[in-house]
Design a protein around this motif. Structure first.
Motif, mmCIF file in Angstrom:
data_model
loop_
_atom_site.group_PDB
_atom_site.id
_atom_site.type_symbol
_atom_site.label_atom_id
_atom_site.label_comp_id
_atom_site.label_asym_id
_atom_site.label_seq_id
_atom_site.Cartn_x
_atom_site.Cartn_y
_atom_site.Cartn_z
ATOM 1 N N ALA A 52 4.291 0.461 -26.500
ATOM 2 C CA ALA A 52 4.484 1.334 -27.659
ATOM 3 C C ALA A 52 5.714 2.224 -27.508
ATOM 4 N N MET A 53 6.027 2.600 -26.269
ATOM 5 C CA MET A 53 7.141 3.514 -26.024
ATOM 6 C C MET A 53 8.411 2.788 -25.607
ATOM 7 N N ASP A 54 8.303 1.495 -25.349
ATOM 8 C CA ASP A 54 9.431 0.714 -24.843
ATOM 9 C C ASP A 54 10.086 1.435 -23.661
ATOM 10 N N ASP A 55 9.251 1.824 -22.718
ATOM 11 C CA ASP A 55 9.686 2.605 -21.574
ATOM 12 C C ASP A 55 9.294 1.874 -20.297
ATOM 13 N N ALA A 56 10.264 1.429 -19.521
ATOM 14 C CA ALA A 56 9.990 0.715 -18.272
ATOM 15 C C ALA A 56 10.183 1.661 -17.091
ATOM 16 N N PHE A 57 9.272 1.565 -16.101
ATOM 17 C CA PHE A 57 9.396 2.409 -14.920
ATOM 18 C C PHE A 57 8.730 1.736 -13.730
ATOM 19 N N ARG A 58 9.093 2.228 -12.553
ATOM 20 C CA ARG A 58 8.423 1.863 -11.316
ATOM 21 C C ARG A 58 7.588 3.050 -10.894
ATOM 22 N N CYS A 59 6.446 2.798 -10.271
ATOM 23 C CA CYS A 59 5.577 3.892 -9.828
ATOM 24 C C CYS A 59 6.227 4.623 -8.664
ATOM 25 N N PRO A 60 6.261 5.950 -8.730
ATOM 26 C CA PRO A 60 6.892 6.704 -7.646
ATOM 27 C C PRO A 60 6.006 6.761 -6.410
ATOM 28 N N ILE A 61 6.652 6.969 -5.283
ATOM 29 C CA ILE A 61 5.931 7.171 -4.030
ATOM 30 C C ILE A 61 5.327 8.558 -4.075
ATOM 31 N N GLY A 62 4.038 8.631 -3.804
ATOM 32 C CA GLY A 62 3.363 9.915 -3.866
ATOM 33 C C GLY A 62 3.395 10.659 -2.548
ATOM 34 N N SER A 63 3.310 9.930 -1.439
ATOM 35 C CA SER A 63 3.179 10.611 -0.158
ATOM 36 C C SER A 63 3.482 9.649 0.980
ATOM 37 N N PHE A 64 4.298 10.082 1.908
ATOM 38 C CA PHE A 64 4.492 9.307 3.118
ATOM 39 C C PHE A 64 3.372 9.656 4.088
ATOM 40 N N ILE A 65 2.675 8.649 4.573
ATOM 41 C CA ILE A 65 1.661 8.875 5.588
ATOM 42 C C ILE A 65 2.234 8.429 6.929
ATOM 43 N N THR A 66 2.508 7.142 7.070
ATOM 44 C CA THR A 66 3.222 6.643 8.241
ATOM 45 C C THR A 66 4.163 5.551 7.773
ATOM 46 N N VAL A 67 5.319 5.527 8.328
ATOM 47 C CA VAL A 67 6.264 4.454 8.043
ATOM 48 C C VAL A 67 6.773 3.967 9.388
ATOM 49 N N ASP A 68 6.098 2.954 9.920
ATOM 50 C CA ASP A 68 6.480 2.453 11.230
ATOM 51 C C ASP A 68 7.066 1.053 11.140
ATOM 52 N N LYS A 69 7.298 0.578 9.935
ATOM 53 C CA LYS A 69 7.855 -0.760 9.765
ATOM 54 C C LYS A 69 9.362 -0.710 9.951
ATOM 55 N N LYS A 70 9.886 -1.727 10.595
ATOM 56 C CA LYS A 70 11.325 -1.798 10.775
ATOM 57 C C LYS A 70 11.960 -2.730 9.751
ATOM 58 N N MET A 71 11.357 -3.869 9.537
ATOM 59 C CA MET A 71 11.786 -4.809 8.502
ATOM 60 C C MET A 71 10.540 -5.510 8.004
ATOM 61 N N ASN A 72 10.561 -5.912 6.780
ATOM 62 C CA ASN A 72 9.431 -6.656 6.225
ATOM 63 C C ASN A 72 9.872 -8.112 6.092
ATOM 64 N N LEU A 73 9.600 -8.897 7.118
ATOM 65 C CA LEU A 73 9.971 -10.307 7.138
ATOM 66 C C LEU A 73 8.709 -11.139 7.004
ATOM 67 N N LEU A 74 8.704 -12.020 6.024
ATOM 68 C CA LEU A 74 7.561 -12.881 5.774
ATOM 69 C C LEU A 74 7.943 -14.310 6.126
ATOM 70 N N ALA A 75 7.254 -14.872 7.107
ATOM 71 C CA ALA A 75 7.461 -16.276 7.463
ATOM 72 C C ALA A 75 6.439 -17.100 6.698
ATOM 73 N N LEU A 76 6.918 -18.009 5.872
ATOM 74 C CA LEU A 76 6.037 -18.884 5.100
ATOM 75 C C LEU A 76 6.295 -20.331 5.494
ATOM 76 N N GLU A 77 5.252 -20.996 5.940
ATOM 77 C CA GLU A 77 5.359 -22.424 6.214
ATOM 78 C C GLU A 77 5.507 -23.167 4.884
ATOM 79 N N ALA A 78 5.847 -24.442 4.952
ATOM 80 C CA ALA A 78 5.981 -25.254 3.742
ATOM 81 C C ALA A 78 4.701 -25.178 2.920
ATOM 82 N N HIS A 79 4.839 -24.852 1.657
ATOM 83 C CA HIS A 79 3.741 -24.795 0.678
ATOM 84 C C HIS A 79 2.706 -23.708 0.983
ATOM 85 N N GLU A 80 2.997 -22.808 1.905
ATOM 86 C CA GLU A 80 2.079 -21.716 2.232
ATOM 87 C C GLU A 80 2.251 -20.575 1.240
#
Length: 161
Positions: A52-80
């Motif tokens: 109705a408003m033609d308004d696009a947005f992304r949800c904001p981050i509300g709170s950092f609790i822990t951020v211990d990730k260095k990279m987010n790498l996803l290994a997917l096998e064939a068809h996985e």
């Protein structure tokens, strides 16, 4: 490098009084194993469009609790495929045990269309770790993997909130 397509399916999963749950499935449709570089917080890549408003947005981050990730790498096998379940909270959450990050849905009530989109290419820079495309290439040199490069876009999901 790969021009193989990763299919992304987005599902409106559940609606509660305090949160919205959305499921994302990423599937490797190739016959090869792939390494997919993803944003540390996939939730940030789900876009909500209030019809109705033609308004696009992304949800904001509300709170950092822990951020211990260095990279987010996803290994997917064939068809996985790999599934992710996201919670978008409507208000402040008092108890946040085992939650890395809180995302808050800040939109007005109404009808929405939402989708997931992400692109990994030579312009990549992680806003949290500051890793660049070249850093990723250096990291995977010792690994025997095919790196996925390109855009991942999901289907559009209609949601009444």
């Amino acid at each position: 490098m790969s021009d193989t397509v990763i299919i992304a399916d987005l599902y409106f999963y559940e609606l509660y009084s305090d949160k919205i749950r959305i499921k994302l499935t990423l599937q490797n449709t190739s016959g090869n194993s792939l390494l997919v570089v993803l944003p540390i917080f996939l939730e940030e890549q789900i876009i909500f469009n209030h019809l109705a408003m033609d308004d696009a947005f992304r949800c904001p981050i509300g709170s950092f609790i822990t951020v211990d990730k260095k990279m987010n790498l996803l290994a997917l096998e064939a068809h996985e495929s790999k599934e992710y379940l996201f919670n978008f909270y409507r208000e402040t959450v008092d108890s946040c045990d085992n939650i890395d990050m809180l995302f808050f849905f800040t939109g007005e009530p109404g009808d929405y269309e939402c989708h997931f989109e992400w692109e990994f290419d030579e312009t990549f820079v992680c806003p949290y770790t500051h890793f660049t495309y070249d850093d990723i290439l250096s990291y995977i040199k010792t690994l025997n993997v095919t790196l996925f490069e390109g855009k991942i876009e999901s289907n559009v999901v209609s949601v009444h909130i």
